[in-house]
Design a protein around this motif. Sequence first.
Motif, PDB file in Angstrom:
ATOM      1  N   ILE A 154       0.856  -1.198   0.000  1.00 59.07           N
ATOM      2  CA  ILE A 154       0.000   0.000   0.000  1.00 59.07           C
ATOM      3  C   ILE A 154       0.886   1.240   0.000  1.00 59.07           C
ATOM      4  O   ILE A 154       1.959   1.258   0.597  1.00 59.07           O
ATOM      5  N   HIS A 155       0.426   2.264  -0.712  1.00 59.02           N
ATOM      6  CA  HIS A 155       1.031   3.586  -0.636  1.00 59.02           C
ATOM      7  C   HIS A 155       0.031   4.596  -1.183  1.00 59.02           C
ATOM      8  O   HIS A 155      -1.060   4.221  -1.654  1.00 59.02           O
ATOM      9  N   GLY A 156       0.376   5.865  -1.101  1.00 52.26           N
ATOM     10  CA  GLY A 156      -0.565   6.918  -1.464  1.00 52.26           C
ATOM     11  C   GLY A 156      -0.970   6.923  -2.923  1.00 52.26           C
ATOM     12  O   GLY A 156      -1.973   7.536  -3.280  1.00 52.26           O
ATOM     13  N   GLY A 157      -0.222   6.260  -3.796  1.00 54.83           N
ATOM     14  CA  GLY A 157      -0.552   6.243  -5.213  1.00 54.83           C
ATOM     15  C   GLY A 157      -1.598   5.213  -5.598  1.00 54.83           C
ATOM     16  O   GLY A 157      -2.091   5.221  -6.727  1.00 54.83           O
ATOM     17  N   LYS A 158      -1.943   4.311  -4.694  1.00 55.10           N
ATOM     18  CA  LYS A 158      -2.938   3.267  -4.995  1.00 55.10           C
ATOM     19  C   LYS A 158      -4.331   3.772  -4.634  1.00 55.10           C
ATOM     20  O   LYS A 158      -4.498   4.606  -3.738  1.00 55.10           O
ATOM     21  N   ASP A 159      -5.359   3.229  -5.311  1.00 50.89           N
ATOM     22  CA  ASP A 159      -6.716   3.646  -4.985  1.00 50.89           C
ATOM     23  C   ASP A 159      -7.139   3.031  -3.654  1.00 50.89           C
ATOM     24  O   ASP A 159      -6.595   2.032  -3.197  1.00 50.89           O
ATOM     25  N   GLN A 160      -8.153   3.649  -3.035  1.00 49.14           N
ATOM     26  CA  GLN A 160      -8.523   3.288  -1.668  1.00 49.14           C
ATOM     27  C   GLN A 160      -9.031   1.857  -1.558  1.00 49.14           C
ATOM     28  O   GLN A 160      -8.766   1.173  -0.574  1.00 49.14           O
ATOM     29  N   GLU A 161      -9.742   1.387  -2.546  1.00 47.26           N
ATOM     30  CA  GLU A 161     -10.264   0.021  -2.475  1.00 47.26           C
ATOM     31  C   GLU A 161      -9.125  -0.995  -2.425  1.00 47.26           C
ATOM     32  O   GLU A 161      -9.144  -1.942  -1.627  1.00 47.26           O
ATOM     33  N   GLU A 162      -8.095  -0.785  -3.254  1.00 50.01           N
ATOM     34  CA  GLU A 162      -6.948  -1.688  -3.256  1.00 50.01           C
ATOM     35  C   GLU A 162      -6.208  -1.634  -1.928  1.00 50.01           C
ATOM     36  O   GLU A 162      -5.770  -2.659  -1.396  1.00 50.01           O
ATOM     37  N   ARG A 163      -6.073  -0.430  -1.373  1.00 49.12           N
ATOM     38  CA  ARG A 163      -5.400  -0.283  -0.082  1.00 49.12           C
ATOM     39  C   ARG A 163      -6.166  -1.002   1.026  1.00 49.12           C
ATOM     40  O   ARG A 163      -5.569  -1.693   1.863  1.00 49.12           O
ATOM     41  N   SER A 164      -7.479  -0.848   1.039  1.00 54.44           N
ATOM     42  CA  SER A 164      -8.294  -1.479   2.081  1.00 54.44           C
ATOM     43  C   SER A 164      -8.227  -3.000   1.986  1.00 54.44           C
ATOM     44  O   SER A 164      -8.110  -3.694   3.001  1.00 54.44           O
ATOM     45  N   VAL A 165      -8.289  -3.534   0.758  1.00 52.66           N
ATOM     46  CA  VAL A 165      -8.225  -4.986   0.567  1.00 52.66           C
ATOM     47  C   VAL A 165      -6.873  -5.521   1.025  1.00 52.66           C
ATOM     48  O   VAL A 165      -6.782  -6.565   1.694  1.00 52.66           O
ATOM     49  N   SER A 166      -5.807  -4.813   0.693  1.00 50.64           N
ATOM     50  CA  SER A 166      -4.463  -5.260   1.072  1.00 50.64           C
ATOM     51  C   SER A 166      -4.308  -5.316   2.581  1.00 50.64           C
ATOM     52  O   SER A 166      -3.796  -6.303   3.138  1.00 50.64           O
ATOM     53  N   VAL A 167      -4.743  -4.265   3.279  1.00 52.77           N
ATOM     54  CA  VAL A 167      -4.640  -4.237   4.742  1.00 52.77           C
ATOM     55  C   VAL A 167      -5.473  -5.346   5.356  1.00 52.77           C
ATOM     56  O   VAL A 167      -5.037  -6.033   6.287  1.00 52.77           O
ATOM     57  N   GLN A 168      -6.683  -5.559   4.828  1.00 52.92           N
ATOM     58  CA  GLN A 168      -7.556  -6.593   5.377  1.00 52.92           C
ATOM     59  C   GLN A 168      -6.967  -7.986   5.181  1.00 52.92           C
ATOM     60  O   GLN A 168      -7.026  -8.832   6.075  1.00 52.92           O
TER      61      GLN A 168
END
Length: 602
Positions: free
Chosen positions: A442-456
């Motif tokens: 995850i980083h600031g350049g990724k969209d929020q849905e991808e970031r949320s899925v990765s963290v989960q």
Amino acid sequence: SDDDYVPYIPVKKRKKQRLEAIKTLATNKSNYMTSKLQKNDNHDGQNDSDTDIATYQMLGPKSHISLLDQHSQLKLEAQARKETAREKQLKEEEKILESVAEKTALMGVAELAKGIQYGDSIKTSWKVPKYVLAMPPSRHQRVRDRLRILTEGEDIPPPLKTFQEMKFPKVMIQALKKRGILKPTPIQIQGLPAVLSGRDIIGIAFTGSGKTLVFVLPLVMFCLEQEINLPFIRNEGPYGLIICPSRELAKQTNDIIEYFFNQLASHGQPELRCCLCIGGFPIKDQLETIKRGVHVVVATPGRLMDMLDKKMISLSICRYLCLDEADRMIDMGFEEDVRTIFSYFKGQRQTLLFSATMPKKIQNFARSALVRPVTVNVGRAGAANLDVKQEVEYVKQEEKMPHILNSLQKTLPPVLVFAEKKQDVDAIHEYLLLRGIDAVSIHGGKDQEERSVSVQQFISGKKDVLVATDVASKGLDFPNVQHIINYDMPDDIENYVHRIGRTGRCGKTGVATTFVNKTCEESILLDLKHLLIEAKQVVPEFLATMETETEQYLNIGGEVGCSYCGGLGHRITDCPKLEAIQNKQAQNIGRKDYLASGAADW
């Protein structure tokens, strides 16, 4: 010129001349003492004052003082010079701190314009148990001393050691037990009574110490009280506002609040609503929740200011404001954003500021927004979590990537890998995938849905490694992470403290491995060195040998390290962060002047 020419004298000859001079001096002194004894024996009554003066001038002014006494005198003179240098250093630091201090209070525009000041704290219906009030103040201080709780402020509420003493209902205590929380931590023992009493608070404690519950639990009870007394109608609210620096932290805080709201609803209590206002999610869904009447809003500054500007949300009845990771919120460049948000409040509010790192400069600035504030400090602000074993390794830049594989063998997954740049995160992620390791990034350049899925996926255990920038370093709770790898040393020691704080949480232990090399700035390495010394960690040899002339002044005047950024390896006179900000401001001023003149000429 030829007259000023001094012939070169070899080292051996200079040493020989010096020895001969010393020998002559010793001989003269010996002859003088012998002749004086002879004169005393003769008792001829002659006046020897002229001879004594001549001999005194020949042997030197200190010839009659022993070497031991001379050494003691020199030590006293050196100490006096040292004290004078310290006083000079402190005066210089006071001038610098005064010059960088904000002249405008951290308040709303209307409050500043009208000169509105609040003298009393918010009144609440919560009261300290009578039997606790009957105890002497010495007992409360003993509890604080035993738990290493430092407090500042007037009329500080007494510490309470159980959730029952804090008068939380059984449903809340059962909800805490389901999460494995049986007793309060030190920051909660002193922080919760202060917040429940309606006091403004600055809460400072190491990462993983339970700061989130200090502002979440009272807010849940206040919202429940408001709903029972007078239910919220459509388009009304919020009563409480929590602002977080990152989307991931805002979502995590929102999930915690909704957990307690759901627990209350399942036991017959009124329905309470919380709205998550962050970028990356459709604003339509957020507006639907707000229109139903919302009790709590958890937001990031950008989305919140956008919604306030477009009148999508109102803070007219908001009486509870919390800035999580407050030092980032009101650091350079964020003051105006916070003031803009403050200007939308229509009355007094209870303000809470929490962080693991909060330099003195930020604390002093933050107090201008608070009413009769209470400062609760567990440990030194900016200190590293002692439950984390810190290992610093010298790794060449080209060897970093394969060295990650070696570091991953230290512990079982899950493992967090931090990097400064987005491209480094993507490169590490790709490298790990090619090596057959289940990793997400995850980083600031990724969209929020991808970031949320990765963290989960990482939290649920479906992925073994999470590679991230500092968006994942502040406030996020990864309860099972045993190992943190810093692919590179951050530019700020505060970010380092936040990064390694993702492990060793809630009493568990963890390991933090940091790669450093010659590309790292000396100032940040000195901060790291003294942070390791403070935490009683092993200091590698290449760090231990690093020294500067200013290290003798690192702990003077009662202030440890830098009062601007909190670094332990330098003082504010040598602060690289302050210097960088001043340079940036100077460049901006120059650029504005240039553009203005160019526009006029055009």
